[in-house]
Design an enzyme around this catalytic site. Structure first.
Site, PDB file in Angstrom:
ATOM      1  N   TYR A  85       8.997  11.082 -20.616  1.00 53.95           N
ATOM      2  CA  TYR A  85       7.726  10.414 -20.909  1.00 53.95           C
ATOM      3  C   TYR A  85       7.985   9.044 -21.522  1.00 53.95           C
ATOM      4  O   TYR A  85       7.336   8.067 -21.198  1.00 53.95           O
ATOM      5  CB  TYR A  85       6.882  11.261 -21.866  1.00 53.95           C
ATOM      6  CG  TYR A  85       5.496  10.694 -22.036  1.00 53.95           C
ATOM      7  CD1 TYR A  85       4.477  11.045 -21.155  1.00 53.95           C
ATOM      8  CD2 TYR A  85       5.214   9.777 -23.055  1.00 53.95           C
ATOM      9  CE1 TYR A  85       3.211  10.504 -21.283  1.00 53.95           C
ATOM     10  CE2 TYR A  85       3.949   9.230 -23.184  1.00 53.95           C
ATOM     11  CZ  TYR A  85       2.948   9.600 -22.299  1.00 53.95           C
ATOM     12  OH  TYR A  85       1.705   9.055 -22.422  1.00 53.95           O
ATOM     13  N   PHE A 137      -8.113 -12.933  -4.304  1.00 56.74           N
ATOM     14  CA  PHE A 137      -7.928 -11.656  -3.636  1.00 56.74           C
ATOM     15  C   PHE A 137      -9.077 -10.761  -4.113  1.00 56.74           C
ATOM     16  O   PHE A 137      -9.561 -10.938  -5.226  1.00 56.74           O
ATOM     17  CB  PHE A 137      -6.558 -11.046  -3.967  1.00 56.74           C
ATOM     18  CG  PHE A 137      -6.304  -9.783  -3.202  1.00 56.74           C
ATOM     19  CD1 PHE A 137      -6.061  -9.830  -1.836  1.00 56.74           C
ATOM     20  CD2 PHE A 137      -6.366  -8.541  -3.817  1.00 56.74           C
ATOM     21  CE1 PHE A 137      -5.872  -8.655  -1.113  1.00 56.74           C
ATOM     22  CE2 PHE A 137      -6.173  -7.367  -3.098  1.00 56.74           C
ATOM     23  CZ  PHE A 137      -5.929  -7.428  -1.743  1.00 56.74           C
ATOM     24  N   THR A 138      -9.506  -9.829  -3.266  1.00 52.67           N
ATOM     25  CA  THR A 138     -10.720  -9.040  -3.571  1.00 52.67           C
ATOM     26  C   THR A 138     -10.708  -8.436  -4.982  1.00 52.67           C
ATOM     27  O   THR A 138     -11.641  -8.640  -5.762  1.00 52.67           O
ATOM     28  CB  THR A 138     -10.890  -7.893  -2.546  1.00 52.67           C
ATOM     29  OG1 THR A 138      -9.640  -7.224  -2.413  1.00 52.67           O
ATOM     30  CG2 THR A 138     -11.332  -8.419  -1.192  1.00 52.67           C
ATOM     31  N   ASP A 228       0.390 -14.532  -8.954  1.00 54.25           N
ATOM     32  CA  ASP A 228       0.279 -13.232  -8.289  1.00 54.25           C
ATOM     33  C   ASP A 228       1.425 -13.169  -7.293  1.00 54.25           C
ATOM     34  O   ASP A 228       1.431 -13.868  -6.277  1.00 54.25           O
ATOM     35  CB  ASP A 228      -1.075 -13.114  -7.577  1.00 54.25           C
ATOM     36  CG  ASP A 228      -1.254 -11.762  -6.875  1.00 54.25           C
ATOM     37  OD1 ASP A 228      -0.231 -11.146  -6.501  1.00 54.25           O
ATOM     38  OD2 ASP A 228      -2.403 -11.342  -6.681  1.00 54.25           O
ATOM     39  N   LYS A 271       3.319  -3.878  -2.096  1.00 53.10           N
ATOM     40  CA  LYS A 271       3.726  -4.898  -1.135  1.00 53.10           C
ATOM     41  C   LYS A 271       5.168  -5.314  -1.405  1.00 53.10           C
ATOM     42  O   LYS A 271       6.054  -5.089  -0.619  1.00 53.10           O
ATOM     43  CB  LYS A 271       2.843  -6.147  -1.232  1.00 53.10           C
ATOM     44  CG  LYS A 271       1.412  -5.909  -1.654  1.00 53.10           C
ATOM     45  CD  LYS A 271       0.513  -5.463  -0.530  1.00 53.10           C
ATOM     46  CE  LYS A 271      -0.857  -4.997  -0.997  1.00 53.10           C
ATOM     47  NZ  LYS A 271      -1.647  -5.977  -1.682  1.00 53.10           N
ATOM     48  N   ARG A 394     -11.831  -8.628   8.472  1.00 47.42           N
ATOM     49  CA  ARG A 394     -11.916  -9.482   7.286  1.00 47.42           C
ATOM     50  C   ARG A 394     -12.957 -10.548   7.601  1.00 47.42           C
ATOM     51  O   ARG A 394     -12.657 -11.641   8.026  1.00 47.42           O
ATOM     52  CB  ARG A 394     -10.561 -10.117   6.957  1.00 47.42           C
ATOM     53  CG  ARG A 394      -9.509  -9.133   6.512  1.00 47.42           C
ATOM     54  CD  ARG A 394      -9.542  -8.807   5.028  1.00 47.42           C
ATOM     55  NE  ARG A 394     -10.380  -7.714   4.637  1.00 47.42           N
ATOM     56  CZ  ARG A 394     -10.288  -7.074   3.460  1.00 47.42           C
ATOM     57  NH1 ARG A 394      -9.389  -7.394   2.581  1.00 47.42           N
ATOM     58  NH2 ARG A 394     -11.127  -6.105   3.163  1.00 47.42           N
ATOM     59  N   PHE A 460     -17.459  -2.137   3.303  1.00 45.01           N
ATOM     60  CA  PHE A 460     -16.466  -2.130   4.384  1.00 45.01           C
ATOM     61  C   PHE A 460     -15.598  -0.881   4.371  1.00 45.01           C
ATOM     62  O   PHE A 460     -15.057  -0.481   5.396  1.00 45.01           O
ATOM     63  CB  PHE A 460     -15.599  -3.402   4.367  1.00 45.01           C
ATOM     64  CG  PHE A 460     -14.736  -3.553   3.131  1.00 45.01           C
ATOM     65  CD1 PHE A 460     -15.223  -4.184   2.003  1.00 45.01           C
ATOM     66  CD2 PHE A 460     -13.428  -3.080   3.121  1.00 45.01           C
ATOM     67  CE1 PHE A 460     -14.424  -4.340   0.874  1.00 45.01           C
ATOM     68  CE2 PHE A 460     -12.625  -3.230   1.999  1.00 45.01           C
ATOM     69  CZ  PHE A 460     -13.130  -3.855   0.865  1.00 45.01           C
TER      70      PHE A 460
HETATM   71  C1  LIG Z   1      -2.681  -5.918  -2.729  1.00 41.39           C
HETATM   72  C2  LIG Z   1      -2.831  -7.070  -3.579  1.00 41.39           C
HETATM   73  C3  LIG Z   1      -3.317  -6.939  -4.883  1.00 41.39           C
HETATM   74  C4  LIG Z   1      -3.772  -5.615  -5.454  1.00 41.39           C
HETATM   75  O1  LIG Z   1      -2.722  -4.716  -5.538  1.00 41.39           O
HETATM   76  P1  LIG Z   1      -2.936  -3.129  -5.444  1.00 41.39           P
HETATM   77  O2  LIG Z   1      -1.574  -2.563  -5.666  1.00 41.39           O
HETATM   78  O3  LIG Z   1      -3.493  -2.817  -4.087  1.00 41.39           O
HETATM   79  O4  LIG Z   1      -3.892  -2.753  -6.530  1.00 41.39           O
HETATM   80  C5  LIG Z   1      -3.430  -8.100  -5.642  1.00 41.39           C
HETATM   81  N1  LIG Z   1      -3.084  -9.305  -5.154  1.00 41.39           N
HETATM   82  C6  LIG Z   1      -2.621  -9.464  -3.910  1.00 41.39           C
HETATM   83  C7  LIG Z   1      -2.247 -10.817  -3.414  1.00 41.39           C
HETATM   84  C8  LIG Z   1      -2.475  -8.360  -3.072  1.00 41.39           C
HETATM   85  O5  LIG Z   1      -2.020  -8.535  -1.817  1.00 41.39           O
END
Ligand SMILES: *Cc1c(COP(=O)(O)O)cnc(C)c1O
Length: 487
Positions: A85, A137-138, A228, A271, A394, A460
């Site tokens: 932990y 980003f969303t 990011d 990613k 998109r 979506f």
């Molecule tokens: C996917 C993504 C996120 C969010 O990450 P999650 O692991 O899906 O929560 C944030 N910024 C960018 C550029 C992304 O491609």
């Protein structure tokens, strides 16, 4: 040649072919079903590719999130994970990897990218703040707005042009940045956000030169830079390929420099390191302490942050692999191959090729489908019917309605076909392009969509649509006529 073949491998036949510099040793069976069954599947899924079942899909190009292939070294590292932990050795191995690759001392683990966005937004954004960035980003935008911030996208005008030769469409426009600072004052700008390989506008990178210019302005006004880094490997690869000054640099040096220009670096490991999870890195003890206490509150103890220790081990290996050119060039070289081929065939696609996937311009592809009838959604459904390839809409379906219930028409209507890293082969890629070309030649058969069931938020994901006419039946019939017994 360089960008279209990993590590500049030349073919004697003169063709521009990306070469897989790995061998496939674990495989998963795919299903290529008859067009009639695909039609039935998309009908059942409300013409929404999110609602398809993978048993009905041939090539899943929905996203690269959590769908990349792991390396043998990543898989084997999972076996020596240290279950604890608190104080797990797995965490310290990941910390060491990140300190080396990102050159930041303080590391906070979180369960995925949006969790990092939650913490950063809660700590640094207050009501009335504005956050300039190359593109949103969303999930990023949602968290910033939830905390009272407002997002300003200050890309150069070129960024939204479909066909372009601009090598860095992900750059921040310096003039727009300066006027924002003049207008609002640095006090209302908690940080400037750079997104590596801008996800929503075609995986387009920014240049190091741009980052340095922005950094100089930020320093002059005492504003932080937040990076990011979810798609940082590819952005670094493009800097090496496209920016003269970095031709001889190693990817690790480029990554280090991008991070050195940032006060905070966060990422989604779904990613960047082909696993799950995420993290926040900073070189500043003060910034670290501001964020630290939210990790046990939202994520988990500081040495696991909501992730399993197996994932943490694989992440550590994945970060070292991000510095390996053969590994990070694989996805961009496949994207480049697909984009260049489609462009050659006359299919409207975003150029120059970027990271992550190919983005087909649905308004150019289906000029007869009005934007109110969701051309990108219709194109996603049509491509699935004729190929079993699943892409992601998109466009307008991915945005929301205004207060009066009217659709907010999107800037661009794109069908994104993602290339999860090291998952698809060249013949599969050629199949996708072949079917896209057939669809393009038969595009008059494709009609629009309308909502049959529409959830009030993030429609979506779960929304169901239906065709405005019986066009899917006619499309499937024409496919059968042209392809005979073939799948
Ligand atoms: C996917 C993504 C996120 C969010 O990450 P999650 O692991 O899906 O929560 C944030 N910024 C960018 C550029 C992304 O491609």
């Amino acid at each position: 040649m360089k960008e279209n073949g990993a590590l500049n491998v030349k073919f004697y036949n003169g063709q521009n072919i990306p070469l897989e510099l790995h061998k496939v040793r674990i495989v998963q069976k795919l299903h290529l079903k008859p067009v009639e069954e695909r039609l039935e599947a998309i009908e059942k899924g409300g013409y929404n590719t999110f609602l398809l079942n993978t048993n009905d899909i041939f090539l899943d190009m929905l996203t690269d999130s959590g769908t990349n292939a792991m390396s043998d070294n990543q898989l084997s590292s999972m076996l020596h994970a240290d279950d604890a932990y608190a104080g797990s050795q797995s965490f310290y191995r990941m910390e060491k990897a990140l300190r080396e690759v990102f050159d930041k001392h303080y590391i906070l683990p979180v369960h995925q990218g949006r969790a990092a966005e939650n913490i950063i937004s809660q700590v640094f954004i207050k009501e009335g703040d504005i956050i300039p960035m190359n593109y949103h980003f969303t999930t990023t935008k949602a968290h910033m707005e939830l905390n009272g911030g407002k997002v300003f996208e200050i890309y150069a005008d070129e960024a939204l042009r479909i066909k372009s030769n601009h090598q860095f469409k992900g750059n921040i426009d310096i003039g727009k940045l300066e006027s924002l600072i003049n207008e609002y004052g640095a006090g209302r700008i908690p940080f400037i956000r750079f997104e590596a390989s801008t996800n929503l506008i075609g995986g387009q990178p920014f240049s190091m030169e741009n980052m340095k210019q922005v950094k100089a302005i930020a320093d002059a006004h005492g504003i932080m830079i937040v990076l990011d880094a979810s798609l940082i490997g590819e952005n670094a690869w493009f800097i090496k390929q496209r920016e003269e000054e970095y031709k001889q640099s190693s990817i690790k040096d480029i990554l280090n420099e991008m991070c050195m220009l940032s006060d905070i670096v966060y990422f989604s490991s779904r990613k960047v390191s082909s696993t799950r999870g995420g993290g926040i890195c900073t070189g500043s003890e003060e910034l670290y302490l501001k964020m630290r206490d939210l990790v046990p509150l939202f994520e988990g103890f500081l040495t696991y942050g909501g992730m399993s220790v197996r994932e943490i081990e694989a992440m550590a290996v994945g970060f070292y692999e991000t510095t390996d050119e053969t590994i990070i060039s694989q996805s961009p070289s496949f994207v480049a191959y697909a984009v260049n081929e489609m462009d050659r065939l006359g299919i409207p696609v975003i150029t120059p090729p970027g990271a992550l996937g190919c983005h087909i311009d649905a308004m150019g592809f289906l000029p007869h489908v009005p934007q109110e009838e969701y051309p990108a959604g219709a194109l996603a459904a049509a491509l699935f019917i004729v190929s079993g390839v699943r892409g992601m809409e998109r466009g307008t379906i991915s945005s929301e309605r205004d207060e009066d219930g009217n659709d907010i028409l999107a800037d661009m209507e794109l069908l994104r076909l993602a290339f999860p890293r090291r998952v698809f082969t060249l013949s599969q890629t050629m199949f996708m392009i072949d079917r896209a070309k057939w669809l393009f030649d038969n595009r008059d058969l494709v009609g629009g969509l309308r909502f049959r069931e529409e959830p009030p938020v993030l429609r979506f994901f779960m929304g169901q649509l239906e065709p405005v006419s019986d066009w899917p039946l006619k499309l499937a019939a024409k496919f059968r006529e042209d392809f005979g017994e073939s799948l």
